[in-house]
Scaffold this motif. Structure first.
Motif, PDB file in Angstrom:
ATOM      1  N   SER A 124     171.035 104.391  36.627  1.00  0.00           N
ATOM      2  CA  SER A 124     172.480 104.415  36.416  1.00  0.00           C
ATOM      3  C   SER A 124     172.890 103.256  35.524  1.00  0.00           C
ATOM      4  O   SER A 124     172.444 102.119  35.735  1.00  0.00           O
ATOM      5  N   LEU A 125     173.716 103.531  34.524  1.00  0.00           N
ATOM      6  CA  LEU A 125     174.303 102.488  33.699  1.00  0.00           C
ATOM      7  C   LEU A 125     175.627 102.073  34.318  1.00  0.00           C
ATOM      8  O   LEU A 125     176.451 102.925  34.667  1.00  0.00           O
ATOM      9  N   LEU A 126     175.829 100.772  34.448  1.00  0.00           N
ATOM     10  CA  LEU A 126     176.971 100.244  35.184  1.00  0.00           C
ATOM     11  C   LEU A 126     177.919  99.481  34.265  1.00  0.00           C
ATOM     12  O   LEU A 126     177.487  98.845  33.289  1.00  0.00           O
ATOM     13  N   GLY A 130     180.381  97.108  38.213  1.00  0.00           N
ATOM     14  CA  GLY A 130     179.310  97.732  38.973  1.00  0.00           C
ATOM     15  C   GLY A 130     179.485  99.217  39.195  1.00  0.00           C
ATOM     16  O   GLY A 130     178.763  99.817  39.998  1.00  0.00           O
ATOM     17  N   LYS A 131     180.429  99.838  38.505  1.00  0.00           N
ATOM     18  CA  LYS A 131     180.660 101.271  38.646  1.00  0.00           C
ATOM     19  C   LYS A 131     179.713 102.033  37.733  1.00  0.00           C
ATOM     20  O   LYS A 131     179.526 101.664  36.565  1.00  0.00           O
ATOM     21  N   ALA A 132     179.125 103.118  38.234  1.00  0.00           N
ATOM     22  CA  ALA A 132     178.200 103.920  37.446  1.00  0.00           C
ATOM     23  C   ALA A 132     178.959 104.704  36.373  1.00  0.00           C
ATOM     24  O   ALA A 132     179.913 105.426  36.667  1.00  0.00           O
ATOM     25  N   GLU A 163     177.198  97.154  31.057  1.00  0.00           N
ATOM     26  CA  GLU A 163     176.855  95.766  31.350  1.00  0.00           C
ATOM     27  C   GLU A 163     175.472  95.613  31.964  1.00  0.00           C
ATOM     28  O   GLU A 163     174.810  94.603  31.767  1.00  0.00           O
ATOM     29  N   SER A 164     175.015  96.589  32.714  1.00  0.00           N
ATOM     30  CA  SER A 164     173.738  96.474  33.413  1.00  0.00           C
ATOM     31  C   SER A 164     173.263  97.862  33.794  1.00  0.00           C
ATOM     32  O   SER A 164     173.934  98.866  33.512  1.00  0.00           O
ATOM     33  N   LEU A 165     172.104  97.916  34.417  1.00  0.00           N
ATOM     34  CA  LEU A 165     171.611  99.185  34.938  1.00  0.00           C
ATOM     35  C   LEU A 165     171.021  98.971  36.327  1.00  0.00           C
ATOM     36  O   LEU A 165     170.663  97.857  36.701  1.00  0.00           O
ATOM     37  N   ALA A 166     170.919 100.059  37.072  1.00  0.00           N
ATOM     38  CA  ALA A 166     170.347 100.025  38.412  1.00  0.00           C
ATOM     39  C   ALA A 166     169.381 101.193  38.557  1.00  0.00           C
ATOM     40  O   ALA A 166     169.608 102.267  38.008  1.00  0.00           O
ATOM     41  N   VAL A 167     168.287 100.967  39.279  1.00  0.00           N
ATOM     42  CA  VAL A 167     167.304 102.028  39.521  1.00  0.00           C
ATOM     43  C   VAL A 167     167.187 102.265  41.017  1.00  0.00           C
ATOM     44  O   VAL A 167     167.312 101.350  41.825  1.00  0.00           O
ATOM     45  N   SER A 168     166.953 103.516  41.383  1.00  0.00           N
ATOM     46  CA  SER A 168     166.719 103.884  42.780  1.00  0.00           C
ATOM     47  C   SER A 168     165.740 105.047  42.789  1.00  0.00           C
ATOM     48  O   SER A 168     165.599 105.770  41.795  1.00  0.00           O
ATOM     49  N   ALA A 169     165.052 105.235  43.917  1.00  0.00           N
ATOM     50  CA  ALA A 169     164.043 106.290  43.993  1.00  0.00           C
ATOM     51  C   ALA A 169     164.064 106.948  45.363  1.00  0.00           C
ATOM     52  O   ALA A 169     164.469 106.341  46.363  1.00  0.00           O
ATOM     53  N   SER A 170     163.607 108.191  45.398  1.00  0.00           N
ATOM     54  CA  SER A 170     163.527 108.933  46.655  1.00  0.00           C
ATOM     55  C   SER A 170     162.438 109.983  46.542  1.00  0.00           C
ATOM     56  O   SER A 170     161.941 110.293  45.449  1.00  0.00           O
ATOM     57  N   GLY A 171     162.069 110.536  47.676  1.00  0.00           N
ATOM     58  CA  GLY A 171     161.100 111.621  47.727  1.00  0.00           C
ATOM     59  C   GLY A 171     161.310 112.411  49.003  1.00  0.00           C
ATOM     60  O   GLY A 171     162.081 112.003  49.887  1.00  0.00           O
ATOM     61  N   ARG A 172     160.630 113.527  49.117  1.00  0.00           N
ATOM     62  CA  ARG A 172     160.736 114.371  50.305  1.00  0.00           C
ATOM     63  C   ARG A 172     159.363 114.517  50.942  1.00  0.00           C
ATOM     64  O   ARG A 172     158.363 114.671  50.237  1.00  0.00           O
ATOM     65  N   ALA A 173     159.333 114.475  52.260  1.00  0.00           N
ATOM     66  CA  ALA A 173     158.067 114.532  52.981  1.00  0.00           C
ATOM     67  C   ALA A 173     157.340 115.843  52.697  1.00  0.00           C
ATOM     68  O   ALA A 173     157.949 116.914  52.672  1.00  0.00           O
ATOM     69  N   LEU A 174     156.054 115.728  52.463  1.00  0.00           N
ATOM     70  CA  LEU A 174     155.223 116.900  52.239  1.00  0.00           C
ATOM     71  C   LEU A 174     154.944 117.585  53.565  1.00  0.00           C
ATOM     72  O   LEU A 174     154.550 116.950  54.541  1.00  0.00           O
ATOM     73  N   GLU A 175     155.148 118.878  53.602  1.00  0.00           N
ATOM     74  CA  GLU A 175     154.847 119.669  54.799  1.00  0.00           C
ATOM     75  C   GLU A 175     153.479 120.326  54.630  1.00  0.00           C
ATOM     76  O   GLU A 175     153.211 120.966  53.618  1.00  0.00           O
ATOM     77  N   GLY A 176     152.614 120.160  55.596  1.00  0.00           N
ATOM     78  CA  GLY A 176     151.282 120.736  55.500  1.00  0.00           C
ATOM     79  C   GLY A 176     150.308 119.805  54.797  1.00  0.00           C
ATOM     80  O   GLY A 176     150.594 118.624  54.558  1.00  0.00           O
TER      81      GLY A 176
END
Length: 282
Positions: A124-126, A130-132, A163-176
């Motif tokens: 996200s560029l802020l 600090g607003k995206a 003015e700045s950027l922010a990074v975030s990450a996510s994932g989903r649990a593997l089933e099986g």
């Protein structure tokens, strides 16, 4: 040893060949000795100018991709009923993209006790408050194992003033159960300086199984002395028949400074069922 692919001005490496036979463990090549550095996240809006994009060529029909691997997108993938699990993301640097925009190089870490699918990195560029202003995403086309780290890149096209950027990450649990890795082995010489500048890697991928493997990929990462990504390049292999080897010659890998070390990773064919948005092979 596989025969070298025909190519002019090939730099012959005198060092012993290195062997990589796991999908999850990286082979590290140090230039002038390895140090222990940590990734120092920085603010892309307040630091050094972005580094120029890397440039590379490969002596096979596959097309090399520089840094990014695949174009990232601001669009979201289809809704997934599984909850998104937050995981750590660390910003490394920006690099100028072809055209208007830049790439964000970052690392994600699966600190969960379960394999993750649809791993996504959001940038996200802020503004000054600090607003995206705009957000773009990129993802992996494979599973991220527990405690595994992966390099990811996200394209920011036509960025607005920020003015700045922010990074975030996510994932989903593997089933099986996680799919078994194809029976491939990566063999290569340590990267060497090319005659006309940049770096070159020669190697081959061997199929030790009983069926052809199509769509496997090789990822090349360059790091500085502090463990920060300098660049990320990859290419997709042609189909490798059982019992055969496919040679590659990647040249003109370029960075804004001399890498302290390299990592070459063999990646499985992309799986749409596991992929995040604009998935890359990493």
């Amino acid at each position: 040893m596989a025969s070298r692919p025909g190519r002019l001005n090939l730099v012959r490496a005198g060092a012993a060949r290195l062997i990589f036979a796991s999908w999850c463990v990286c082979v590290t090549i140090c230039i002038g000795g390895c140090g222990t550095g940590s990734s120092k996240g920085a603010d892309a809006g307040s630091g050094d100018a972005p580094a120029p994009p890397s440039s590379a060529s490969v002596s096979q029909t596959a097309q090399i991709d520089h840094d990014e691997g695949a174009a990232s997108s601001a669009s979201k993938p289809p809704a997934d009923p599984a909850p998104a699990l937050e995981i750590p993301a660390t910003f490394h640097r920006t690099r100028i993209a072809h055209g208007a925009g830049f790439w964000v190089l970052a690392e994600v870490h699966n600190d969960r006790d379960t394999p993750l699918r649809r791993v996504e990195l959001e940038v996200s560029l802020l503004d000054a408050e600090g607003k995206a202003l705009v957000s773009h995403s990129g993802g992996l086309a494979r599973i991220l194992a527990p405690d595994e780290r992966a390099a990811l890149t996200v394209l920011i096209p036509n960025p607005p003033p920020h003015e700045s950027l922010a990074v975030s990450a996510s994932g989903r649990a593997l089933e099986g159960e996680a799919p078994a890795p194809p029976p491939l082995r990566l063999e290569y010489d340590p990267p060497q300086r090319a005659d006309l500048g940049g770096w070159r890697v020669f190697g081959s991928v061997h199929n030790e199984g009983e069926a052809a493997v199509e769509g496997a990929r090789v990822e090349i990462l360059g790091f500085d002395g502090d463990g920060q990504l300098l660049g990320r390049d990859w290419f997709q292999l042609d189909a490798v028949a059982p019992g055969e080897a496919q040679s590659f010659d990647v040249g003109e890998l370029r960075y804004d400074e001399t890498p302290a070390r390299f990592e070459l990773n063999l990646r499985p064919p992309a799986d749409p069922a596991l992929a995040g948005p604009a998935a890359t092979p990493g």
